[in-house]
Scaffold this motif. Sequence first.
Motif, PDB file in Angstrom:
ATOM      1  N   ARG A  14      36.006  17.529 -21.069  1.00  0.00           N
ATOM      2  CA  ARG A  14      36.209  16.675 -19.899  1.00  0.00           C
ATOM      3  C   ARG A  14      37.499  16.979 -19.145  1.00  0.00           C
ATOM      4  O   ARG A  14      38.090  16.097 -18.523  1.00  0.00           O
ATOM      5  CB  ARG A  14      36.175  15.208 -20.298  1.00  0.00           C
ATOM      6  N   GLY A  15      37.999  18.191 -19.273  1.00  0.00           N
ATOM      7  CA  GLY A  15      39.255  18.549 -18.640  1.00  0.00           C
ATOM      8  C   GLY A  15      40.453  18.487 -19.555  1.00  0.00           C
ATOM      9  O   GLY A  15      41.548  18.916 -19.182  1.00  0.00           O
ATOM     10  N   VAL A  16      40.289  17.940 -20.761  1.00  0.00           N
ATOM     11  CA  VAL A  16      41.342  17.981 -21.782  1.00  0.00           C
ATOM     12  C   VAL A  16      41.169  19.270 -22.577  1.00  0.00           C
ATOM     13  O   VAL A  16      40.095  19.520 -23.132  1.00  0.00           O
ATOM     14  CB  VAL A  16      41.261  16.760 -22.719  1.00  0.00           C
ATOM     15  N   ILE A  17      42.204  20.098 -22.618  1.00  0.00           N
ATOM     16  CA  ILE A  17      42.137  21.381 -23.306  1.00  0.00           C
ATOM     17  C   ILE A  17      42.692  21.210 -24.718  1.00  0.00           C
ATOM     18  O   ILE A  17      43.868  20.868 -24.893  1.00  0.00           O
ATOM     19  CB  ILE A  17      42.926  22.467 -22.554  1.00  0.00           C
ATOM     20  N   VAL A  18      41.859  21.442 -25.714  1.00  0.00           N
ATOM     21  CA  VAL A  18      42.248  21.299 -27.112  1.00  0.00           C
ATOM     22  C   VAL A  18      42.365  22.691 -27.729  1.00  0.00           C
ATOM     23  O   VAL A  18      41.430  23.496 -27.654  1.00  0.00           O
ATOM     24  CB  VAL A  18      41.234  20.448 -27.894  1.00  0.00           C
ATOM     25  N   HIS A  19      43.514  22.966 -28.342  1.00  0.00           N
ATOM     26  CA  HIS A  19      43.770  24.228 -29.038  1.00  0.00           C
ATOM     27  C   HIS A  19      43.660  23.958 -30.539  1.00  0.00           C
ATOM     28  O   HIS A  19      44.636  23.532 -31.177  1.00  0.00           O
ATOM     29  CB  HIS A  19      45.162  24.758 -28.700  1.00  0.00           C
ATOM     30  N   PRO A  20      42.493  24.206 -31.144  1.00  0.00           N
ATOM     31  CA  PRO A  20      42.334  23.903 -32.577  1.00  0.00           C
ATOM     32  C   PRO A  20      43.172  24.843 -33.445  1.00  0.00           C
ATOM     33  O   PRO A  20      43.166  26.066 -33.252  1.00  0.00           O
ATOM     34  CB  PRO A  20      40.835  24.137 -32.818  1.00  0.00           C
ATOM     35  N   GLY A  21      43.912  24.270 -34.387  1.00  0.00           N
ATOM     36  CA  GLY A  21      44.669  25.067 -35.339  1.00  0.00           C
ATOM     37  C   GLY A  21      45.718  25.966 -34.724  1.00  0.00           C
ATOM     38  O   GLY A  21      46.031  27.026 -35.282  1.00  0.00           O
ATOM     39  N   GLY A 150      37.733   9.359 -22.387  1.00  0.00           N
ATOM     40  CA  GLY A 150      36.886   8.629 -21.464  1.00  0.00           C
ATOM     41  C   GLY A 150      36.939   9.173 -20.057  1.00  0.00           C
ATOM     42  O   GLY A 150      36.889  10.384 -19.837  1.00  0.00           O
ATOM     43  N   ASN A 151      37.112   8.278 -19.104  1.00  0.00           N
ATOM     44  CA  ASN A 151      37.031   8.594 -17.686  1.00  0.00           C
ATOM     45  C   ASN A 151      38.277   8.094 -16.964  1.00  0.00           C
ATOM     46  O   ASN A 151      39.084   7.372 -17.549  1.00  0.00           O
ATOM     47  CB  ASN A 151      35.788   7.919 -17.094  1.00  0.00           C
ATOM     48  N   ALA A 169      46.665  19.394 -27.943  1.00  0.00           N
ATOM     49  CA  ALA A 169      45.832  19.049 -26.788  1.00  0.00           C
ATOM     50  C   ALA A 169      46.700  18.978 -25.538  1.00  0.00           C
ATOM     51  O   ALA A 169      47.852  18.530 -25.590  1.00  0.00           O
ATOM     52  CB  ALA A 169      45.125  17.715 -27.012  1.00  0.00           C
ATOM     53  N   VAL A 170      46.140  19.412 -24.416  1.00  0.00           N
ATOM     54  CA  VAL A 170      46.843  19.382 -23.127  1.00  0.00           C
ATOM     55  C   VAL A 170      46.029  18.547 -22.145  1.00  0.00           C
ATOM     56  O   VAL A 170      44.871  18.861 -21.867  1.00  0.00           O
ATOM     57  CB  VAL A 170      47.045  20.799 -22.567  1.00  0.00           C
ATOM     58  N   LEU A 171      46.644  17.485 -21.649  1.00  0.00           N
ATOM     59  CA  LEU A 171      46.037  16.658 -20.604  1.00  0.00           C
ATOM     60  C   LEU A 171      46.709  17.018 -19.294  1.00  0.00           C
ATOM     61  O   LEU A 171      47.839  16.602 -19.021  1.00  0.00           O
ATOM     62  CB  LEU A 171      46.216  15.169 -20.900  1.00  0.00           C
ATOM     63  N   GLY A 172      46.036  17.853 -18.524  1.00  0.00           N
ATOM     64  CA  GLY A 172      46.573  18.302 -17.251  1.00  0.00           C
ATOM     65  C   GLY A 172      45.453  18.500 -16.259  1.00  0.00           C
ATOM     66  O   GLY A 172      44.267  18.464 -16.624  1.00  0.00           O
ATOM     67  N   GLY A 173      45.807  18.705 -14.994  1.00  0.00           N
ATOM     68  CA  GLY A 173      44.779  18.921 -13.997  1.00  0.00           C
ATOM     69  C   GLY A 173      43.810  17.750 -13.941  1.00  0.00           C
ATOM     70  O   GLY A 173      44.205  16.593 -13.900  1.00  0.00           O
ATOM     71  N   GLU A 174      42.517  18.058 -14.002  1.00  0.00           N
ATOM     72  CA  GLU A 174      41.510  17.004 -13.905  1.00  0.00           C
ATOM     73  C   GLU A 174      41.470  16.116 -15.135  1.00  0.00           C
ATOM     74  O   GLU A 174      40.904  15.030 -15.099  1.00  0.00           O
ATOM     75  CB  GLU A 174      40.128  17.618 -13.675  1.00  0.00           C
TER      76      GLU A 174
END
Length: 208
Positions: A14-21, A150-151, A169-174
């Motif tokens: 959903r626009g959240v970029i998750v970098h596992p491990g 969520g939204n 995790a990175v919350l950026g952009g959308e």
Amino acid sequence: MDLFGEAAPPRDIRGVIVHPGLLDRAAQEALVRDVRTLVEAAPLFRPETRRGQKMSVRMTSAGSVGWVSDRRGYRYEPQHPAGVPWPAIPRSVLAIWDEVAGVDRQPDTCLVNFYDADAKMGMHQDRDEADLRWPVVSISLGDEALFRIGNEERGGRTQSLWLRSGDVAVLGGEGRMLHHGIDRIRAGSSDLLAGGGRLNLTLRVAGA
């Protein structure tokens, strides 16, 4: 960089970029040592909401400002509630921002949240910052946490995933203004922290 292990490919949720491990075991252990030093200078405290309810997480901060909450509301302050300055953000933490944030500005605050087995975090937006265009970088250490995304508007369908120790995790952009929260902790899923629990380090640009 030696700090980072052989991570799985990033996931876009959903626009959240998750970098596992992203962080290997040695990097995680080094971060925990740095956080312990930070907490010695600025002890963990339990914030309360505007309604006077104590939150289930304990927290502190590092940087030029730190996040606090009480009956006066949510805000950033230049001092710990005990009246002492916040310690500097550890270099080990800043290196993670440099790796994943994708911006040329450094964060000025790092929130440290400690979750015991019963702690959780309700769905919320990170919106106490002066300029909401800068990303938020979230680092998970210790027990796994069920992270719900969520939204922009409250309500509607959500998506969940388990964040594990070493995930970033990175919350950026959308994804910057999406509601998100922690529904529960999987106690005993990691042996990183003596006594168990989860540490979440959240890097932000609080000022304009």
